[in-house]
Design an enzyme around this catalytic site. Structure first.
Site, mmCIF file in Angstrom:
data_model
loop_
_atom_site.group_PDB
_atom_site.id
_atom_site.type_symbol
_atom_site.label_atom_id
_atom_site.label_comp_id
_atom_site.label_asym_id
_atom_site.label_seq_id
_atom_site.Cartn_x
_atom_site.Cartn_y
_atom_site.Cartn_z
ATOM 1 N N ASN A 1 -27.637 1.078 -26.892
ATOM 2 C CA ASN A 1 -27.905 -0.444 -26.913
ATOM 3 C C ASN A 1 -29.374 -0.409 -26.518
ATOM 4 O O ASN A 1 -30.007 0.290 -26.155
ATOM 5 C CB ASN A 1 -27.509 -0.993 -25.435
ATOM 6 N N ILE A 2 -30.240 -1.641 -27.424
ATOM 7 C CA ILE A 2 -31.396 -2.611 -27.809
ATOM 8 C C ILE A 2 -31.652 -3.727 -26.900
ATOM 9 O O ILE A 2 -30.764 -4.180 -27.709
ATOM 10 C CB ILE A 2 -32.081 -2.068 -29.207
ATOM 11 N N GLU A 3 -32.086 -3.397 -26.112
ATOM 12 C CA GLU A 3 -32.176 -4.913 -25.079
ATOM 13 C C GLU A 3 -33.627 -5.769 -25.808
ATOM 14 O O GLU A 3 -34.654 -4.884 -26.457
ATOM 15 C CB GLU A 3 -32.253 -4.785 -23.723
ATOM 16 N N CYS B 1 -25.701 -4.090 -28.745
ATOM 17 C CA CYS B 1 -24.970 -3.062 -27.748
ATOM 18 C C CYS B 1 -25.063 -2.074 -28.696
ATOM 19 O O CYS B 1 -24.978 -1.695 -29.970
ATOM 20 C CB CYS B 1 -23.621 -3.613 -27.850
ATOM 21 N N GLU C 1 -22.485 0.501 -29.944
ATOM 22 C CA GLU C 1 -21.323 -0.049 -30.773
ATOM 23 C C GLU C 1 -22.271 -0.588 -31.686
ATOM 24 O O GLU C 1 -21.960 -0.137 -33.283
ATOM 25 C CB GLU C 1 -19.929 -0.398 -30.616
ATOM 26 N N CYS D 1 -17.591 -4.114 -25.203
ATOM 27 C CA CYS D 1 -17.126 -6.113 -24.811
ATOM 28 C C CYS D 1 -16.929 -6.294 -26.552
ATOM 29 O O CYS D 1 -16.127 -6.350 -27.303
ATOM 30 C CB CYS D 1 -18.794 -6.455 -24.994
ATOM 31 N N CYS E 1 -18.774 -6.655 -29.903
ATOM 32 C CA CYS E 1 -18.434 -5.053 -30.304
ATOM 33 C C CYS E 1 -17.051 -5.034 -31.247
ATOM 34 O O CYS E 1 -16.570 -4.759 -31.975
ATOM 35 C CB CYS E 1 -18.618 -4.476 -29.523
HETATM 36 N N1 THU Z 1 -23.266 -2.846 -23.686
HETATM 37 C C1 THU Z 1 -23.570 -2.147 -24.957
HETATM 38 O O1 THU Z 1 -24.192 -1.350 -25.253
HETATM 39 N N2 THU Z 1 -22.123 -2.233 -25.236
HETATM 40 C C2 THU Z 1 -20.961 -1.770 -24.393
HETATM 41 O O2 THU Z 1 -19.805 -1.392 -24.614
HETATM 42 C C3 THU Z 1 -21.017 -2.634 -23.333
HETATM 43 C C4 THU Z 1 -22.524 -3.192 -22.859
HETATM 44 C C5 THU Z 1 -25.237 -3.199 -22.749
HETATM 45 C C6 THU Z 1 -25.401 -4.214 -23.586
HETATM 46 C C7 THU Z 1 -26.513 -4.448 -22.520
HETATM 47 O O3 THU Z 1 -27.483 -4.178 -23.220
HETATM 48 C C8 THU Z 1 -26.275 -3.116 -21.760
HETATM 49 O O4 THU Z 1 -25.177 -3.105 -22.031
HETATM 50 C C9 THU Z 1 -25.502 -4.087 -20.108
HETATM 51 O O5 THU Z 1 -24.726 -5.610 -20.828
#
Ligand code: THU
Length: 147
Positions: free
Chosen positions: A49-51, A60, A62, A95, A98
């Site tokens: 994940n890259i915020e 996310c 995935e 989520c 995804c």
């Molecule tokens: N996130 C994912 O990368 N994959 C998931 O299946 C659930 C959520 C990430 C998004 C965000 O950066 C952090 O988790 C919190 O929601």
């Protein structure tokens, strides 16, 4: 369920997802997620994940793996499996966004291996994770009449 029951190939994919998890850029949630996507030739595409300070721009794990693989020339529908891992009590679950992207880019029967750091896992498929999905086929009769 424990990872002892996963096939060696699936275990390898979960391990690759865990490596990707360590590369997460998640300064806001501090919730690190990793994914590993197995392509038709046996290649593994990592995702984390890259915020973003503008939270909605977050990607996310995935989707990172899927978008990387497509950008690297892999074909939609050609993937063998995806593994996802997070530091969650139960195996992490993808989520809704995804799931929608997996429906677009993966075979409906493609296995999705959901796991956590304790070695628990659950295996589902793309279509099981998003029943009744809006798919490319849904668009074929969707043209609006000219007014
Ligand atoms: N996130 C994912 O990368 N994959 C998931 O299946 C659930 C959520 C990430 C998004 C965000 O950066 C952090 O988790 C919190 O929601």
């Amino acid at each position: 369920m424990n990872a002892a029951a996963l096939s060696p190939g699936d275990r390898m994919l979960v391990k690759a997802a865990e490596e990707a998890m360590n590369r997460a850029y998640a300064p806001y949630s501090r919730f690190h997620v990793g994914a590993a996507l197995l392509d038709a030739e046996g290649g593994v595409h990592h995702g984390c994940n890259i915020e973003n300070a503008a939270y909605g721009a977050t990607n996310c794990a995935e989707r990172t793996a899927l978008f990387r693989a497509i950008a690297d020339g892999k074909k939609a529908g050609s993937f063998q499996a995806i593994a996802i891992i997070g530091n969650t009590e139960a195996p992490i679950t993808p989520c809704g966004v995804c799931r929608q992207v997996m429906v677009e880019l993966c075979d409906p029967d493609m296995p999705v291996i959901m796991s956590n750091l304790q070695g628990d896992f659950e295996v589902s498929t793309v279509s099981q994770l998003l029943p009744g999905a809006f798919t490319p086929i849904s668009l074929t009769k969707g043209e609006q009449p000219h007014s």
